[in-house]
Design a protein around this motif. Structure first.
Motif, PDB file in Angstrom:
ATOM      1  N   VAL A 310       0.979  -1.115   0.010  1.00 16.40           N
ATOM      2  CA  VAL A 310       0.056  -0.260   0.157  1.00 16.40           C
ATOM      3  C   VAL A 310       0.925   1.006  -0.012  1.00 16.40           C
ATOM      4  CG1 VAL A 310      -1.348   1.442   1.340  1.00 16.40           C
ATOM      5  CG2 VAL A 310      -1.806  -1.128   1.097  1.00 16.40           C
ATOM      6  N   VAL A 311       0.892   2.128  -0.969  1.00 12.04           N
ATOM      7  CA  VAL A 311       1.713   3.377  -1.223  1.00 12.04           C
ATOM      8  C   VAL A 311       0.772   4.484  -0.925  1.00 12.04           C
ATOM      9  CG1 VAL A 311       2.964   4.809  -2.664  1.00 12.04           C
ATOM     10  CG2 VAL A 311       3.092   2.214  -2.617  1.00 12.04           C
ATOM     11  N   ILE A 312       1.151   5.357   0.135  1.00 13.44           N
ATOM     12  CA  ILE A 312       0.244   6.497   0.649  1.00 13.44           C
ATOM     13  C   ILE A 312       1.483   7.736   0.052  1.00 13.44           C
ATOM     14  CG2 ILE A 312      -0.550   7.993   2.192  1.00 13.44           C
ATOM     15  CD1 ILE A 312      -1.170   5.351   3.917  1.00 13.44           C
ATOM     16  N   SER A 321       2.091  10.263   6.823  1.00  9.53           N
ATOM     17  CA  SER A 321       2.676   9.318   8.163  1.00  9.53           C
ATOM     18  C   SER A 321       1.432   9.170   9.323  1.00  9.53           C
ATOM     19  CB  SER A 321       3.897  10.005   8.963  1.00  9.53           C
ATOM     20  OG  SER A 321       4.830  10.084   8.026  1.00  9.53           O
ATOM     21  N   ALA A 322       0.683  10.308   9.457  1.00  3.37           N
ATOM     22  CA  ALA A 322      -0.339  10.010  10.449  1.00  3.37           C
ATOM     23  C   ALA A 322      -1.386   9.038   9.691  1.00  3.37           C
ATOM     24  CB  ALA A 322      -1.111  11.238  10.658  1.00  3.37           C
ATOM     25  N   LEU A 323      -1.788   9.125   8.493  1.00  5.44           N
ATOM     26  CA  LEU A 323      -2.728   7.987   8.028  1.00  5.44           C
ATOM     27  C   LEU A 323      -1.858   6.801   7.986  1.00  5.44           C
ATOM     28  CD1 LEU A 323      -5.338   7.472   6.495  1.00  5.44           C
ATOM     29  CD2 LEU A 323      -4.135   7.863   4.403  1.00  5.44           C
ATOM     30  N   ALA A 324      -0.715   6.544   7.615  1.00  2.84           N
ATOM     31  CA  ALA A 324      -0.293   5.254   7.581  1.00  2.84           C
ATOM     32  C   ALA A 324      -0.249   4.636   9.002  1.00  2.84           C
ATOM     33  CB  ALA A 324       1.174   5.331   7.050  1.00  2.84           C
ATOM     34  N   VAL A 325       0.258   5.524  10.052  1.00  3.16           N
ATOM     35  CA  VAL A 325       0.138   4.801  11.534  1.00  3.16           C
ATOM     36  C   VAL A 325      -1.083   4.544  11.988  1.00  3.16           C
ATOM     37  CG1 VAL A 325       0.848   5.471  13.751  1.00  3.16           C
ATOM     38  CG2 VAL A 325       2.389   5.914  11.960  1.00  3.16           C
ATOM     39  N   ARG A 326      -2.218   5.333  11.791  1.00  2.00           N
ATOM     40  CA  ARG A 326      -3.647   5.040  12.096  1.00  2.00           C
ATOM     41  C   ARG A 326      -3.983   3.785  11.271  1.00  2.00           C
ATOM     42  NH1 ARG A 326      -8.476   7.847  14.627  1.00  2.00           N
ATOM     43  NH2 ARG A 326      -7.044   7.946  15.816  1.00  2.00           N
ATOM     44  N   LEU A 327      -3.770   3.631   9.981  1.00  2.80           N
ATOM     45  CA  LEU A 327      -3.957   2.457   9.308  1.00  2.80           C
ATOM     46  C   LEU A 327      -3.449   1.256   9.822  1.00  2.80           C
ATOM     47  CD1 LEU A 327      -5.312   1.003   6.705  1.00  2.80           C
ATOM     48  CD2 LEU A 327      -3.077   1.594   5.773  1.00  2.80           C
ATOM     49  N   ALA A 328      -1.989   1.258  10.417  1.00  5.70           N
ATOM     50  CA  ALA A 328      -1.279   0.153  10.878  1.00  5.70           C
ATOM     51  C   ALA A 328      -1.980  -0.285  12.256  1.00  5.70           C
ATOM     52  CB  ALA A 328       0.020   0.495  11.206  1.00  5.70           C
ATOM     53  N   HIS A 329      -2.416   0.667  12.954  1.00  2.00           N
ATOM     54  CA  HIS A 329      -2.957   0.330  14.311  1.00  2.00           C
ATOM     55  C   HIS A 329      -4.396  -0.246  14.290  1.00  2.00           C
ATOM     56  CE1 HIS A 329      -0.109   2.066  17.362  1.00  2.00           C
ATOM     57  NE2 HIS A 329       0.005   2.823  16.614  1.00  2.00           N
ATOM     58  N   VAL A 418       3.677   2.002   2.438  1.00  2.00           N
ATOM     59  CA  VAL A 418       5.057   2.854   2.289  1.00  2.00           C
ATOM     60  C   VAL A 418       4.374   4.213   2.213  1.00  2.00           C
ATOM     61  CG1 VAL A 418       6.733   3.402   0.546  1.00  2.00           C
ATOM     62  CG2 VAL A 418       5.847   0.953   0.834  1.00  2.00           C
ATOM     63  N   THR A 419       4.986   5.099   2.593  1.00  2.40           N
ATOM     64  CA  THR A 419       4.827   6.581   2.586  1.00  2.40           C
ATOM     65  C   THR A 419       5.584   7.126   1.837  1.00  2.40           C
ATOM     66  OG1 THR A 419       5.649   7.456   4.414  1.00  2.40           O
ATOM     67  CG2 THR A 419       3.451   6.734   4.794  1.00  2.40           C
ATOM     68  N   ALA A 420       5.285   8.179   0.791  1.00  2.00           N
ATOM     69  CA  ALA A 420       6.489   8.875  -0.100  1.00  2.00           C
ATOM     70  C   ALA A 420       5.834   9.965  -0.642  1.00  2.00           C
ATOM     71  CB  ALA A 420       6.681   7.767  -1.162  1.00  2.00           C
ATOM     72  N   HIS A 421       6.617  10.962  -0.977  1.00  2.00           N
ATOM     73  CA  HIS A 421       6.039  12.239  -1.853  1.00  2.00           C
ATOM     74  C   HIS A 421       5.541  11.926  -3.215  1.00  2.00           C
ATOM     75  CE1 HIS A 421       7.725  14.144   1.565  1.00  2.00           C
ATOM     76  NE2 HIS A 421       9.171  14.323   1.176  1.00  2.00           N
TER      77      HIS A 421
END
Length: 509
Positions: A310-312, A321-329, A418-421
């Motif tokens: 999943v690439v954000i 990052s906030a979205l990715a961390v919430r998704l992971a939790h 993954v998070t990336a610009h």
């Protein structure tokens, strides 16, 4: 008076209760809320958890599709009475489009219930059914009767079933924890009543079948299954996998249905508990705002068997990052073998980044294991260590596809976020979410959570100007809110036009 010490309202709290008759309790006594309409207004605002509820929705919850012509005046009257009753512990704020409730010194039983249920889930994931049962029983004891008692039928119809589903799910978890302790004999009477009361809850019926089978009553267990099939057929529903799985297990005398063995003794001090898996995720953002639809879609993808990361992606400060961390939790229960996090953006670029990241991931999964010198060998060892484990890896701040590919596990249940610009388009099997700036409403909601909805409601134009200066980027909105929150003597309008916002990062919304 200044310097006179804390006032009474600073020392105690109000108790807001929705899990039963709607009540507000202070110093052990319920406050006089009045009839169903003000109780409904309070309940709707509490369920919104600080968000603004539009006058249209409030009107529907109070009067359904036939509101009086004086509905706005009546809403204002109910809100004013609540404001006086709850002051200074909470405040009912009119925001222009609706109303919001901000609590300063109060507790909500629904929030406490959810927290205790989550503690029970944590105990169950750790393989401690006795502690899980106790936690879940503690949560269930908070219910004083059907939720939202004393409110209008319109609110009950809209919200009670959702709350009741949460209660029944917690009850099923508690029964599951009791079965794991071998308490099947004690559960027969309770489960019999629950199945009679909720005949379409397949998990409860499967649990009753399991308890009967363990008590040597196989024929009774099969009869319970047949009655369940008949009830489901009458409702036009086919039995689900839970019910069928237990049915076939009984027919096959599957050992998986037998009484669980006693729990193993605690591991020796210092022993590695691989079954639990390491959890290295950053803390979730407590006041995360918006992105609910995106979270739901990504959660479905992450929990599925679909391959690929999943690439954000998105600009700096947009909240990747906030979205990715919430998704992971949110999806952590799907990955009991490990929830890992690597801040790629905080490492030197190029092959050195892969070298360090692979080393940290290996160390998290198998502490003390010797690490190869080369980045390529480390990446290969990392993939071997993950193997077929149910591991979630969050790679935060990737620069390009070359950094990500060596850190993708092989085939199996492990997943990567993954998070990336950039969109990392060369990762052909990736599922992508491209984030944009907040809507005006989302930006104001986050700003209000930081500064206080009352300050925003008093200066809506000034708040809009601050949001424009932040370009509605979540990190910039939060930074502006933090600066104003630290200066309670400032008005929002005092924010200088064009005032520089601290550099945005993705560590918050």
């Amino acid at each position: 008076m200044p310097g006179a010490g804390p006032t009474q309202w600073e020392r105690d709290e109000m108790e807001f209760k929705l899990l039963g008759p709607v009540e507000v309790v202070h110093e052990g006594r319920p406050l006089p809320l009045g009839g169903s309409k003000p109780r409904t207004l309070l309940a709707v605002l509490l369920l919104a958890e600080g968000r603004t509820v539009t006058e249209t929705r409030l009107s529907r919850m109070l009067w359904d599709s036939r509101p009086p012509r004086t509905r706005r005046a009546q809403l204002h009257t109910y809100a004013s009475r609540l404001r006086k009753l709850l002051d200074p512990y909470a405040d009912v704020v009119h925001t222009g489009s609706g109303y919001a409730l901000g609590t300063r010194h109060g507790t909500l039983d629904l929030t406490d219930f959810r927290r205790r249920v989550e503690l029970g889930h944590d105990e169950a994931r750790r393989g401690r059914p006795a502690q899980a049962s106790a936690r879940l029983a503690d949560a269930l004891a908070m219910w004083r009767g059907p939720a939202l008692g004393g409110t209008t039928d319109f609110l009950v119809e809209a919200e009670r079933s959702r709350l009741e589903d949460a209660r029944l799910a917690a009850l099923e978890e508690r029964v599951g924890a009791d079965l794991a302790q071998g308490r099947h004999g004690h559960l027969l009477v309770e489960l019999g009543g629950l199945v009679e009361e909720h005949p379409l809850r397949e998990r409860l019926r499967a649990q009753l079948m399991t308890a009967l089978y363990r008590c040597g009553r196989q024929a009774d267990a099969l009869e319970v299954h047949q009655r369940g099939r008949d009830r489901l057929a009458a409702a036009g529903v086919r039995p689900g996998p839970v019910l069928d799985r237990v049915f076939h297990a009984i027919l096959d005398a599957d050992p998986a249905l037998d009484v669980p063995s006693p729990a193993a003794p605690p591991a020796a001090p210092g022993a590695r508990r691989r079954a639990e898996g390491p959890s290295l995720l950053p803390p979730d953002v407590a006041d995360f705002t918006g992105r609910e639809e995106c979270l739901d879609l990504l959660g479905v993808r992450l929990r599925s068997s679909a391959p690929g990361p999943v690439v954000i992606s998105g600009a700096v400060g947009v909240g990747k990052s906030a979205l990715a961390v919430r998704l992971a939790h949110r999806c952590a229960d799907r990955f009991p073998d490990g929830r890992l996090y690597v801040d790629l953006g905080g490492m030197p670029p190029g092959r050195e980044r892969v070298h360090r990241a692979a080393g940290r991931l290996i160390e998290a999964l198998e502490p003390g294991r010797p690490l190869p010198d080369s980045a390529q060998e480390r990446a290969a060892l990392y993939r071997a260590v993950v193997g077929g484990g149910r591991v979630l890896v969050l790679l935060d701040g990737a620069a390009d596809e070359a950094e990500v590919r060596p850190l993708l596990p092989g085939p199996g249940p492990a997943r990567v976020v993954v998070t990336a610009h950039a969109r990392l388009a060369a990762l052909g099997d990736a599922h992508r979410a491209d984030l944009r700036a907040f809507t005006a409403a989302e930006a104001l909601e986050l700003f209000g959570r930081t500064v206080g909805v009352r300050r925003i409601a008093a200066e809506p134009e000034a708040a809009d100007r601050v949001m424009a200066s932040c370009e509605r980027l979540p990190a910039a909105v939060r930074a502006a809110g933090a600066r104003l929150a630290a200066r309670p003597h400032w008005t929002v309008a005092r924010w200088p036009p064009g005032s520089p916002i601290p550099p945005a990062t993705d560590s918050t919304n």
